[in-house]
Design an enzyme around this catalytic site. Structure first.
Site, short mmCIF file in Angstrom:
data_model
loop_
_atom_site.label_atom_id
_atom_site.label_comp_id
_atom_site.label_asym_id
_atom_site.label_seq_id
_atom_site.Cartn_x
_atom_site.Cartn_y
_atom_site.Cartn_z
N CYS A 46 58.11 19.38 27.91
CA CYS A 46 57.64 20.75 28.03
C CYS A 46 57.65 21.39 26.65
CB CYS A 46 58.57 21.57 28.92
SG CYS A 46 58.78 20.89 30.57
N GLY A 72 52.73 19.44 27.55
CA GLY A 72 52.68 19.56 29.00
C GLY A 72 51.40 20.22 29.42
N ASN A 146 63.02 23.45 28.23
CA ASN A 146 62.49 22.13 27.90
C ASN A 146 63.64 21.13 27.91
OD1 ASN A 146 61.44 20.59 24.78
ND2 ASN A 146 61.18 19.85 26.84
N GLY A 147 63.52 20.10 28.74
CA GLY A 147 64.59 19.10 28.79
C GLY A 147 64.94 18.78 30.22
N CYS A 285 66.27 13.37 20.18
CA CYS A 285 65.39 12.35 20.75
C CYS A 285 64.50 11.73 19.67
CB CYS A 285 64.52 12.99 21.84
SG CYS A 285 63.24 11.88 22.46
N TYR A 291 56.34 9.64 19.06
CA TYR A 291 55.16 9.88 19.87
C TYR A 291 54.92 11.33 20.27
CZ TYR A 291 52.23 9.87 24.08
OH TYR A 291 51.27 10.16 25.02
N CYS A 431 64.49 7.20 30.48
CA CYS A 431 65.07 8.40 29.87
C CYS A 431 65.54 9.36 30.97
CB CYS A 431 64.01 9.09 29.01
SG CYS A 431 64.57 10.66 28.31
N CYS A 487 69.33 10.01 19.60
CA CYS A 487 69.40 9.27 20.85
C CYS A 487 68.37 8.15 20.75
CB CYS A 487 69.05 10.18 22.03
SG CYS A 487 68.87 9.26 23.58
N CYS A 490 66.44 4.77 25.18
CA CYS A 490 65.37 4.01 25.82
C CYS A 490 65.13 2.66 25.13
CB CYS A 490 64.08 4.84 25.94
SG CYS A 490 63.61 5.70 24.46
#
Ligand code: SF4
Length: 512
Positions: A46, A72, A146-147, A285, A291, A431, A487, A490
């Site tokens: 988001c 989003g 967001n999250g 992240c 990306y 994730c 983090c 993934c």
């Protein structure tokens, strides 16, 4: 198999499938499955924005959301406050589809918060679009988030036992309910108290009738920056946005990032700040750099463009291959491909052209055409590919099906060899922090060797960027000491928080 949604909490039902079913039945949104053949990518999370002290706050929020649309595309909303009232309009679709001149005229006031959303928790209905406005014991509050919270289940159960009545299934409402139920004496203390209780990823903007708040979770998973618009005849406007590309459109200047665990409050009297949590290792992240974020944004203290360029260069150093041309999978592979080409001394060519006007729905030809979805979105430039040894650069392989179609497309256009290079390590684990990933059993790299994936996608060779190479490219280290702490769950399966969905991380063989 009995499903356990949250580690250590029994009896909390998993409503994910229920939400997905509701989303599929909703007449308001396109069938999300129809998008899968087009682009097998992780879905954006988001974008949030907040403006304080601007005579056209709603219009500024609209422009900022426009710049954040890549984060989003499912719904968007803007709430404004004029010191007395708090207006809120949200809808399904793109920012430009929802907010016409007439709609913006219904949003008066010098303060605004806005949100553009792709659902990650809660169903997709308009009810869960944000900002959410709640009339609480602490007054009217609007919130945009967001999250993804990971201890949502036990918090919700506790609040319901205490008499909370939830209007939505969104985890953002959990935060508002915590604020409403807090025993703290002031609103700012109640917000700090509530944010300290939630675990997971959140970059949040909130608004009351006369104040704006912005906060980031203690580990700093998601980006959130603060900027300023100068006015020659009056005080500056303060703006918060998920990415700094929103500042550029508003001609705002970047001040700084909101810190992990920081709560910033903006009133007519100025900006104040406090830490609601500290001592947590940073785990921003890293996939934002790979990306999600736009390359013209600066997040976690560094330019996304620079990180992607370095990913490409490192990829060339780690897994260079004799070739004639470097071709990006547009758009997100472009910057890494430029870095790769420069490092390898190879020509860079746009050998695949993306159709930017593909809508969310389309009419397929009556006779099903092989790989139709990808062909609709991408088309090869035959004269650039014919007879060439092609290095194809992409940012991820999720299920592998789209990568195979693209490799086939390049080979079908006459390429002599197709070597696929991925600008991050294999995605092996889902994730839980706001990015929509398939379960482990659907992630091709979680269940297959690199050689097996290569055979599946029909490439002549396949290589991924190493984890060390990725961290180096983003000026990070997994321990975060002296550099950005990221983090990388993934790619590693090592989650920075304790709460995860047990079934989602089972490999294919176990979950069958
Ligand atoms: S698991 Fe991956 S996508 Fe999710 S926050 Fe961590 S690095 Fe980002």
């Amino acid at each position: 198999m009995t499903r356990t949604l949250f580690q250590g909490v029994e009896g909390i039902p998993d409503r994910t499938n229920e939400f997905r079913a509701a989303a599929l039945e909703s007449p308001l949104i396109p069938d999300p499955c129809s998008l899968i053949p087009v682009f097998d990518k992780l879905r954006e999370e988001c974008g949030v924005v907040a403006i304080h002290g601007h005579p056209e706050a709603a219009r500024q929020a609209y422009l900022a959301l426009y710049a954040l649309q890549h984060r989003g595309q499912e719904s968007a909303g803007i709430a404004t406050a004029d010191g007395q009232r708090l207006a809120n309009i949200k809808g399904m679709g793109l920012v430009s589809e929802i907010f016409t001149d007439d709609v913006l005229a219904k949003l008066p006031g010098r303060m605004a918060i806005g949100h553009t959303r792709y659902s990650t928790t809660g169903d997709s209905a308009l009810l869960n679009a944000q900002p959410i406005r709640v009339d609480s014991t602490k007054g009217l509050i609007a919130i945009a988030h967001n999250g993804n919270l990971v201890n949502l289940g036990n918090l919700r159960a506790r609040l319901e036992r205490d008499g909370a009545y939830f209007q939505t299934t969104s985890d953002s409402e959990i935060i508002v309910q915590l604020i409403a139920h807090s025993r703290a004496g002031t609103l700012v203390d109640a917000i700090a108290d509530s944010l300290a209780q939630v675990e997971g990823a959140f970059s949040i903007v909130m608004m009351t009738r006369d104040r704006i708040f912005a906060a980031r979770d203690p580990r700093g998973f998601r980006p959130l920056s603060m900027g300023r618009m100068r006015h020659p005849d009056g005080p500056d406007s303060i703006i918060f946005a998920s990415e700094t590309c929103a500042f550029d459109l508003l001609r705002a200047e970047f001040i700084r990032d909101v810190l992990p665990g920081e709560l910033v409050m903006v009133t007519e009297d100025g900006v104040t700040s406090r830490q609601f949590a500290s001592g947590f290792p940073q785990s921003s992240c890293i996939f934002e750099h790979v990306y999600f974020a736009r390359p013209d944004s600066r997040i976690f203290g560094r330019w996304v463009q620079e990180s992607r360029d370095r990913m490409g260069r490192q990829l060339a150093r780690e897994s260079g291959v004799p070739a004639d041309v470097v071709v990006p999978v547009p758009d997100s592979g472009v910057t890494a491909a430029l870095g790769y080409a420069e490092e390898a001394g190879l020509p860079f060519r746009f050998g695949l052209i993306r159709n930017h006007y593909v809508g969310r729905t389309f009419i397929e030809p009556e006779q099903r055409v092989r790989d139709f979805g990808v062909r609709l979105k991408l088309n090869p430039v035959h004269n650039l590919l014919e007879g060439k040894r092609v290095v194809l650069i992409d940012d991820s392989i999720i299920r592998g099906t789209t990568s195979r179609k693209i490799v086939r497309m390049v080979r079908g256009a006459g390429a002599a060899e197709v070597h696929l290079r991925i600008s991050c390590p294999p995605t092996i684990s889902p994730c839980f922090y706001g990015v929509d990933t398939p379960s482990k059993r659907d992630l091709i790299a979680a269940n297959n060797s690199i050689e097996e994936i290569r055979r599946f996608i029909e490439a002549d060779s396949l290589a991924y960027l190493s984890l060390d190479g990725l961290l180096e490219a983003c000026d990070g280290a997994s321990n975060g000491e002296g550099r950005n702490g990221y983090c990388t769950a993934c790619y590693t399966g090592n989650y920075p928080t304790q709460w995860v969905d047990v079934e989602e991380i089972l490999p294919a063989a176990v979950s069958l």
